[in-house]
Write an enzyme that holds these catalytic residues in place. Structure first.
Site, PDB file in Angstrom:
ATOM      1  N   GLY A  94       0.772  -1.258   0.000  1.00 15.56           N
ATOM      2  CA  GLY A  94       0.000   0.000   0.000  1.00 15.56           C
ATOM      3  C   GLY A  94       0.790   1.287   0.000  1.00 15.56           C
ATOM      4  O   GLY A  94       0.646   2.126  -0.863  1.00 15.56           O
ATOM      5  N   CYS A  95       1.655   1.423   1.002  1.00 18.62           N
ATOM      6  CA  CYS A  95       2.216   2.750   1.230  1.00 18.62           C
ATOM      7  C   CYS A  95       3.714   2.798   0.986  1.00 18.62           C
ATOM      8  O   CYS A  95       4.451   1.961   1.467  1.00 18.62           O
ATOM      9  CB  CYS A  95       1.932   3.151   2.654  1.00 18.62           C
ATOM     10  SG  CYS A  95       1.856   1.756   3.772  1.00 18.62           S
ATOM     11  N   ILE A  96       4.128   3.797   0.230  1.00 21.19           N
ATOM     12  CA  ILE A  96       5.548   3.976  -0.075  1.00 21.19           C
ATOM     13  C   ILE A  96       5.965   5.347   0.442  1.00 21.19           C
ATOM     14  O   ILE A  96       5.311   6.313   0.146  1.00 21.19           O
ATOM     15  CB  ILE A  96       5.813   3.921  -1.599  1.00 21.19           C
ATOM     16  CG1 ILE A  96       5.245   2.659  -2.202  1.00 21.19           C
ATOM     17  CG2 ILE A  96       7.288   4.087  -1.885  1.00 21.19           C
ATOM     18  CD1 ILE A  96       5.967   1.398  -1.869  1.00 21.19           C
TER      19      ILE A  96
END
Lengths: 96, 428
Positions: A94-96
């Site tokens: 999901g998150c970078i």
């Protein structure tokens, strides 16, 4: 024997069974997995095998048929992570 | 026969790709068209500075068409949809533009409506975003009038453009109120859906320490369900888990989506309207003759200008190869490079890619800018970058010594593995 990382996420999703899911849920404070829980769990596994990563909360809310509000009622400790753990898939990227 | 390259979006990625391709191809062989809904180009890294009076809105905006080579056609229009089966872009009113190669460069848009109460009573009076020019300018006025109280900086959910910007906002707010002599009257909170200050562990630890050092409260795993606000009184962020974060001024980074036309184009986008794209070649999954760049893609890299810039080199090469019928070059490595403004005239620099997280050392080699450490040199680098952006990056020139691939010389690899540590064989 199943392999999990230090946060409790499966290393090998194919080691997962529905019985193990119920056990993990119980350890996480969910006494009984309802049909709505299963709807989310099955959806997460389907997404993982199709796309290589589990969905984020926002995508779950848009596509799983369960609203984000209800997702939090079902998985109070944070739907994406908690449901991913129970569904036996790695932590959603999901998150970078 | 002349072939058509059509580029949707005239932002960072669309402009630099159009200019690079224009330099490569003969005008008779290839026509290049850029379509954008408006004719202005905002230097987005400058938005961070506007609320603090460190940049004026008119300093960071320029006419879009003037950034394009004169032999590039510019169409100012909304996009109705892309018909991927017919190689056609449909504009409102039914006008059709045919392409041999399409490049999707329409970036990310702010989905304000997706958070309950965000644009409620307090919107643009005590609830703002600095992710667009109007919001950044409005926030400047609000900060000028702010005499003390609670400020919350909130990321609703990932992915967002420039994931470090909200942290930079916190650091600059700390500096700003210190300068005004009222820092002790201002409580600053950073509320994030992540489980730490940032996504990558080594950088998250360094940035978390900076927050602590500057007296900024960190609230993690906070998923904003709704925002309650009034025109002039206090408000609160309400989490899906029931937690509340009260505020007198809220600075919100809204949810991001891909452009709306992507959703109207069957087969082009995903559930959030981002375009599924091969992370090494930048060819989309939608069709072999459709490529994508920058914030519009779903590749697991930061949505940041530096990513777009480095992608531009690989993308240009691949569009050329595609038109010549050659195999694509699969070398984009996810390289990102960000200056992180930390206030008081200093900044950090981080440099990373898909496989390697930000680490300490120097960039681009052993002698260079310090990585993950506050320094004045990095701050100057950040300031100087704006000029390079207009005169070097957008025209499609390379930065001397810095290529698309992430450099590893000068970096200190950690001795213990800190990412993805696993504990094999644990049982349930």
């Amino acid at each position: 024997m199943v392999d999990v990382n230090e946060e409790g996420f499966f290393e090998h999703p194919e080691q997962w069974t529905r019985e193990i899911a119920s056990q993990i849920a119980a350890d996480d404070g969910i006494d009984e997995l309802t049909p709505q829980h299963w709807q989310v769990i099955d959806f997460m596994r389907k997404e993982y095998f199709a796309k290589g990563t589990g969905p984020t909360v926002r995508v779950l809310g848009k596509t799983s048929g369960v609203t984000v509000k209800d997702l939090y009622l079902l998985f109070p400790k944070g739907p994406a992570k908690m449901a991913a753990r129970i569904a036996g898939i790695p932590k959603p990227k999901g998150c970078i | 026969m002349t072939r058509n390259i059509v580029i949707l979006g005239g932002g960072t990625g669309g402009t630099l790709t159009a200019n690079r391709l224009r330099r490569h191809f003969d005008h008779d062989d290839v026509a290049i068209t850029v379509i954008d809904q408006d004719d202005h180009h905002v230097y987005q890294p400058g938005l961070l500075f506007v609320p603090f009076g460190l940049a004026a809105p008119d300093e960071i905006i320029r006419p879009l068409q003037r950034q394009l080579h004169r032999h590039i056609e510019f169409i100012q229009a909304d996009i109705d949809m892309v018909d991927v089966e017919r190689d056609t872009v449909v504009l409102p009113g039914g006008r059709e533009v045919h392409y041999d190669v399409l490049i999707v460069a329409t970036g990310a848009t702010l989905a304000l409506d997706e958070t309950e109460g965000l644009t409620g009573q307090g919107w643009m009076s005590n609830v703002f975003t600095f992710y667009d020019l109007a919001g950044a300018a409005g926030l400047h006025d609000a900060l000028t009038e702010f005499q003390g109280g609670r400020i919350v900086v909130n990321v609703v959910d990932m992915p967002i453009k420039c994931p470090v910007a909200p942290l930079e906002f916190c650091f600059l707010a700390d500096w700003y109120f210190t300068q005004r002599g009222i820092r002790d009257q201002v409580h600053i909170t950073y509320a994030t859906p992540l489980d730490a200050a940032f996504t990558k562990p080594i950088a998250a630890a360094a940035l978390g320490d900076l927050l602590t050092e500057k007296g900024i409260e960190l609230v993690t795993e906070f998923n904003t369900g709704s925002i309650v606000s009034t025109t002039d009184g206090p408000g609160a962020l309400v989490g899906y888990d029931g937690r509340e974060v009260p505020f007198d001024l809220a600075v919100v980074v809204p949810l991001h989506s891909g452009a709306a036309y992507v959703g109207r184009s069957p087969g082009l986008g995903d559930d959030l309207n981002f375009v599924p794209t091969n992370q090494a070649t930048l060819q989309t999954m939608a069709h072999p003759n459709i490529f994508a760049i920058g914030d519009a893609t779903n590749v697991p890299a930061s949505k940041a200008g530096s990513v777009t810039h480095f992608e531009g080199e690989v993308l240009t090469e691949n569009v050329i190869r595609f038109l010549e019928g050659r195999e694509l070059d699969a070398t984009y490595d996810g390289h990102a490079n960000c200056f992180i403004e930390t206030g008081f005239g200093k900044a950090l620099l981080i440099d990373f890619n898909y496989a390697t997280e930000p680490m300490e050392g120097h960039f681009p080699a052993a002698v260079g800018l310090p990585l993950l450490k506050e320094s004045r040199l990095n701050h100057l680098g950040k300031l100087m970058f704006q000029s390079f952006y207009w005169h070097g990056l957008l025209p499609g020139r390379d930065i001397p010594l810095i290529g698309a691939d992430m450099p590893t010389r000068g970096k200190h690899r950690p001795t213990t593995k800190t990412n993805h540590t696993t504990q094999q064989g644990a049982t349930r």
